[in-house]
Write a protein that holds these residues in place. Structure first.
Motif, PDB file in Angstrom:
ATOM      1  N   LYS A 159       0.215  34.299  -1.522  1.00  0.00           N
ATOM      2  CA  LYS A 159       0.290  32.868  -1.222  1.00  0.00           C
ATOM      3  C   LYS A 159      -0.850  32.386  -0.324  1.00  0.00           C
ATOM      4  CE  LYS A 159       3.687  33.579   2.493  1.00  0.00           C
ATOM      5  NZ  LYS A 159       5.057  33.230   2.931  1.00  0.00           N
ATOM      6  N   ARG A 160      -1.614  33.319   0.240  1.00  0.00           N
ATOM      7  CA  ARG A 160      -2.794  32.940   1.026  1.00  0.00           C
ATOM      8  C   ARG A 160      -4.055  32.847   0.166  1.00  0.00           C
ATOM      9  NH1 ARG A 160       0.073  36.447   4.066  1.00  0.00           N
ATOM     10  NH2 ARG A 160      -1.127  38.208   3.279  1.00  0.00           N
ATOM     11  N   GLY A 161      -3.945  33.206  -1.123  1.00  0.00           N
ATOM     12  CA  GLY A 161      -5.087  33.117  -2.021  1.00  0.00           C
ATOM     13  C   GLY A 161      -5.895  34.389  -2.135  1.00  0.00           C
ATOM     14  N   ASN A 162      -5.378  35.505  -1.629  1.00  0.00           N
ATOM     15  CA  ASN A 162      -6.083  36.781  -1.725  1.00  0.00           C
ATOM     16  C   ASN A 162      -5.641  37.543  -2.970  1.00  0.00           C
ATOM     17  OD1 ASN A 162      -7.367  36.366   0.802  1.00  0.00           O
ATOM     18  ND2 ASN A 162      -5.508  37.073   1.849  1.00  0.00           N
ATOM     19  N   PHE A 163      -6.578  38.236  -3.599  1.00  0.00           N
ATOM     20  CA  PHE A 163      -6.266  38.988  -4.813  1.00  0.00           C
ATOM     21  C   PHE A 163      -5.334  40.151  -4.501  1.00  0.00           C
ATOM     22  CE2 PHE A 163     -10.248  36.994  -6.246  1.00  0.00           C
ATOM     23  CZ  PHE A 163      -9.893  36.583  -7.516  1.00  0.00           C
ATOM     24  N   TRP A 200      -6.313  24.592  -5.468  1.00  0.00           N
ATOM     25  CA  TRP A 200      -5.002  24.377  -6.079  1.00  0.00           C
ATOM     26  C   TRP A 200      -5.059  24.511  -7.598  1.00  0.00           C
ATOM     27  CZ3 TRP A 200      -2.805  25.390  -1.996  1.00  0.00           C
ATOM     28  CH2 TRP A 200      -3.005  24.716  -0.807  1.00  0.00           C
ATOM     29  N   ARG A 201      -6.165  25.028  -8.107  1.00  0.00           N
ATOM     30  CA  ARG A 201      -6.274  25.351  -9.538  1.00  0.00           C
ATOM     31  C   ARG A 201      -6.270  26.864  -9.713  1.00  0.00           C
ATOM     32  NH1 ARG A 201      -5.456  21.217 -13.243  1.00  0.00           N
ATOM     33  NH2 ARG A 201      -6.470  19.310 -12.563  1.00  0.00           N
ATOM     34  N   PHE A 202      -7.284  27.506  -9.082  1.00  0.00           N
ATOM     35  CA  PHE A 202      -7.339  28.967  -9.152  1.00  0.00           C
ATOM     36  C   PHE A 202      -6.117  29.566  -8.441  1.00  0.00           C
ATOM     37  CE2 PHE A 202      -9.029  33.204  -9.000  1.00  0.00           C
ATOM     38  CZ  PHE A 202      -9.936  33.256 -10.048  1.00  0.00           C
ATOM     39  N   ASN A 203      -5.685  28.948  -7.358  1.00  0.00           N
ATOM     40  CA  ASN A 203      -4.491  29.398  -6.625  1.00  0.00           C
ATOM     41  C   ASN A 203      -3.337  28.440  -6.896  1.00  0.00           C
ATOM     42  OD1 ASN A 203      -5.856  27.356  -5.234  1.00  0.00           O
ATOM     43  ND2 ASN A 203      -4.958  27.934  -3.270  1.00  0.00           N
ATOM     44  N   THR A 243      -0.483  29.702 -13.008  1.00  0.00           N
ATOM     45  CA  THR A 243       0.844  29.186 -12.674  1.00  0.00           C
ATOM     46  C   THR A 243       1.314  29.846 -11.388  1.00  0.00           C
ATOM     47  OG1 THR A 243       3.113  28.862 -13.472  1.00  0.00           O
ATOM     48  CG2 THR A 243       2.057  30.947 -14.022  1.00  0.00           C
ATOM     49  N   GLY A 244       2.169  29.146 -10.659  1.00  0.00           N
ATOM     50  CA  GLY A 244       2.707  29.697  -9.422  1.00  0.00           C
ATOM     51  C   GLY A 244       3.763  30.764  -9.694  1.00  0.00           C
ATOM     52  N   MET A 245       3.857  31.747  -8.792  1.00  0.00           N
ATOM     53  CA  MET A 245       4.890  32.792  -8.887  1.00  0.00           C
ATOM     54  C   MET A 245       5.927  32.551  -7.781  1.00  0.00           C
ATOM     55  SD  MET A 245       2.899  36.369  -9.747  1.00  0.00           S
ATOM     56  CE  MET A 245       2.179  36.490  -8.121  1.00  0.00           C
TER      57      MET A 245
END
Length: 657
Positions: A159-163, A200-203, A243-245
């Motif tokens: 949720k912080r955008g890290n792989f 808010w697209r890639f993440n 998509t969000g998880m």
């Protein structure tokens, strides 16, 4: 019929075995008995059992030893131990060594039934768990295989955008290994100009129809990306779906976002194809328009050229106006050169294709341009033995000159032009340089670089557009690079450009090589040639007929004129034996030049026809030439050119005759 659970009872007391057997069989179980460890092991080898009921004290093999042997072969099988000498310690010891439960003799039938049912339920549960685990492993293996062999980059973010996961496609497509990305923020791989709009697209956090789908963005090349032609791409274009998880922390709790799942499809090559297709369609549409305009303009120039030629033929060498007349002729030729460039793009097809040494053309153009811009240094790095290419040398010279001029405009105060040639082999993998029509094989690569002001991306997108120029009004036509693009494309090659502001610009040209050797051909000089032949001039432009007819008469020719195909056929049918050459315009109202030619052939199969057109030698003209037409001449032409071509036709027919 449902199979009954099988139970093996092992006890050295025969009565105990039979008693337990009776109790269990009355409850629907399939029971076997054994009074020794040896017999028990033999029975186990002959039949599958769902439960084992063992006495601890057996003469040949005690219950613990027998249990260990059973569990070694059937680790999932429940074993219940029985003994009359029971204590808490012995029960704990039995359970620690692998027993499912422990029964103290004597026991009630209800206790035995309860223990047996519990053990069988446990066995069924274990079997179901094992089956689910096996299915899960197969499903996980299948899913992992699909993920790792997907042609698209598949990733998950926290949720912080890290792989948190990246599949192997990221390495092949973009040059990022898993170890390069896990724990890194997604912004580390985005092209700088796309970072803001990709938030808010890639993440992505949204799901369903609101989630990101078909979003286009660019990724930076990774450290393991393969270079093409010694250069790494500036970026890769991808189509993103994300998509969000979410998951629930408890059965009735709210859904909590835990990260993002996304798929990035590499569309770099597809975008290159789309760009080229759009460019090709645009070139074709504008080319058709330019071709029609050039044809009409060439006919106007032909009228001017004809009048000037007639004036010059009537002038004495010391006439004070002869110089001005020749100046007008030069203006006509300059105009013809401009329309020739348009015609090259309008219908394609180089005019004089032959094996060509591009190094010679480069040296020639470098000398010519260098004399006009002495403040610019031209550095040549030419391969010693360059492969020959099939080309029209004048058109390739035009391309080089246009690139030199373009570089000169980018360096008004001077600079450096570097031109390099290489013999290279393009494989199928190299086709990703951006061309849809280059074929694998040997090519000559020409690189022209300057140290000028460079161009921004918006300018680069339109650099090959016709009439597009960054120069002030009246300082340029905007056709130079448009013409260069068309000429190279018509030669089966490809031209591309890279540029950076305040650094410079580099044009790269690929031309297919040929096995044929280059040959030097001396062109005959134009001169005033007197004629004795009889010719039929056919053209729908009255001014062309008048001036050409009068000029040819001055040179000694007998001239018939016709302003349509019908009139030409009428004149030729009456004078076929007298007419030596028919000069036939291709584009006429009524009966076309093509149809007129075929009807002339019906009248006299040996008729000599010289095609004349404001269009280039392609399409209908090329088709008629293949049918046996003698030659082609492009308008506007000098009368000396027309006379020389007629003489060549006559000389050729005499040799053949």
């Amino acid at each position: 019929m449902k199979q009954r659970p099988a139970v093996l009872v092992v006890d050295d007391e025969q009565k105990m075995c039979l008693s337990v057997k009776t109790m269990l069989e009355n409850r629907g179980l399939d029971v076997e008995v054994a009074t020794s460890g040896k017999t028990a092991m033999e029975t186990i080898g002959q039949k599958e059992f769902d439960l084992f009921l063992l006495d601890i004290f057996i003469p040949d093999i005690d219950g613990f030893g027998l249990m260990e042997r059973i569990l070694a072969k059937r680790p999932e099988a429940p074993v219940v131990l029985m003994t009359g000498d029971a204590s808490v310690d012995s029960a704990v010891h039995a359970l620690k060594r692998g027993a499912h439960d422990y029964l103290r003799k004597p026991f009630e039938a209800e206790d035995l039934e309860k223990t047996i049912n519990n053990a069988l339920r446990q066995r069924k549960l274990l079997e179901k768990t094992r089956i689910m685990e096996d299915r899960l492993k197969v499903s996980e293996k299948r899913f992992r295989f699909m993920i790792q062999n997907s042609p698209d980059m598949i990733y998950t973010l926290d949720k912080r955008g890290n792989f948190t996961f990246v599949n192997e496609a990221a390495t092949d497509l973009f040059g990022y290994h898993t170890t390069d990305l896990i724990g890194k923020h997604y912004r580390s791989i985005l092209y700088e100009d796309d970072i803001a709009r990709s938030r808010w697209r890639f993440n992505e956090r949204r799901t369903g129809e609101r989630a990101t789908a078909g979003f286009e963005l660019r990724l930076k090349p990774g450290p393991r990306i393969k270079a093409t032609e010694g250069k790494k791409p500036a970026y890769a274009v991808v189509e993103l779906n994300a998509t969000g998880m979410y998951r629930r922390e408890s059965a009735r709790g709210p859904r909590v976002q835990v990260g993002t799942y996304g798929v990035a499809r590499d569309t770099t090559y597809r975008k290159a194809l789309e760009t080229q297709l759009i460019q090709a369609k645009k070139m074709e549409a504008i080319g058709n328009l330019a071709g029609g305009l050039a044809h009409d303009f060439n006919n106007l120039l032909m009228g001017v050229q004809g009048v000037v030629s007639l004036m010059r033929l009537k002038m004495e060498p010391d006439n004070p106006f002869l110089k001005q007349v020749r100046t007008i002729e030069q203006y006509v030729q300059d105009g013809a050169g401009l329309t020739r460039q348009l015609l090259t793009l309008a219908k394609g097809g180089a005019l004089e294709i032959k094996p060509t040494d591009v190094n010679e053309l480069i040296r020639k153009q470098s000398r010519m341009f260098g004399r006009t811009r002495k403040e610019i240094t031209i550095a040549e790095d030419l391969v010693p033995v360059v492969l020959p290419v099939l080309a029209d040398s004048s058109q390739i010279e035009q391309v080089l000159l246009n690139l030199y001029v373009n570089a000169g405009h980018a360096m008004p105060e001077g600079g450096r032009i570097a031109i390099k040639t290489e013999n290279i082999y393009l494989s199928h993998e190299h086709m990703l340089i951006g061309s849809t029509h280059l074929k694998p094989g040997r090519h000559v690569k020409i690189t022209v670089s300057d140290t000028g002001i460079g161009m921004d991306e918006k300018t680069l997108e339109r650099i090959f557009d016709p009439f597009f120029t960054t120069k002030q009004f009246g300082k340029g036509s905007g056709l130079g690079l448009y013409v260069a693009y068309g000429i190279i494309k018509n030669h089966g090659g490809f031209i591309q450009v890279v540029s950076k502001q305040r650094v410079g610009t580099t044009f790269t040209i690929y031309l297919p090589a040929t096995e044929r050797r280059t040959a030097r051909v001396e062109k005959p000089s134009l001169q005033k040639i007197l004629g004795r032949e009889t010719i039929l001039l056919v053209d729908d432009e009255e001014k062309v007929l008048t001036v050409c007819g009068d000029s040819m008469k001055l040179l000694g020719y007998t001239v018939y004129t016709a302003d349509s195909g019908d009139k030409a056929l009428g004149i030729f049918s009456k004078n076929a034996e007298a007419i030596d050459v028919v000069v036939l315009d291709m584009i006429m109202p009524g009966i076309s030049g093509k149809e007129t030619y075929r009807r002339l052939k019906q009248i006299d199969p040996q008729v000599r026809v010289l095609l004349a057109s404001g269009y280039a030698m392609e399409g209908q003209a090329e088709e008629i030439l293949k049918e046996g037409c003698a030659a082609f001449i492009q308008k506007p032409f000098k009368i000396e050119q027309l006379s020389l071509t007629i003489q060549e036709i006559m000389d050729t027919s005499c040799r053949i005759g």
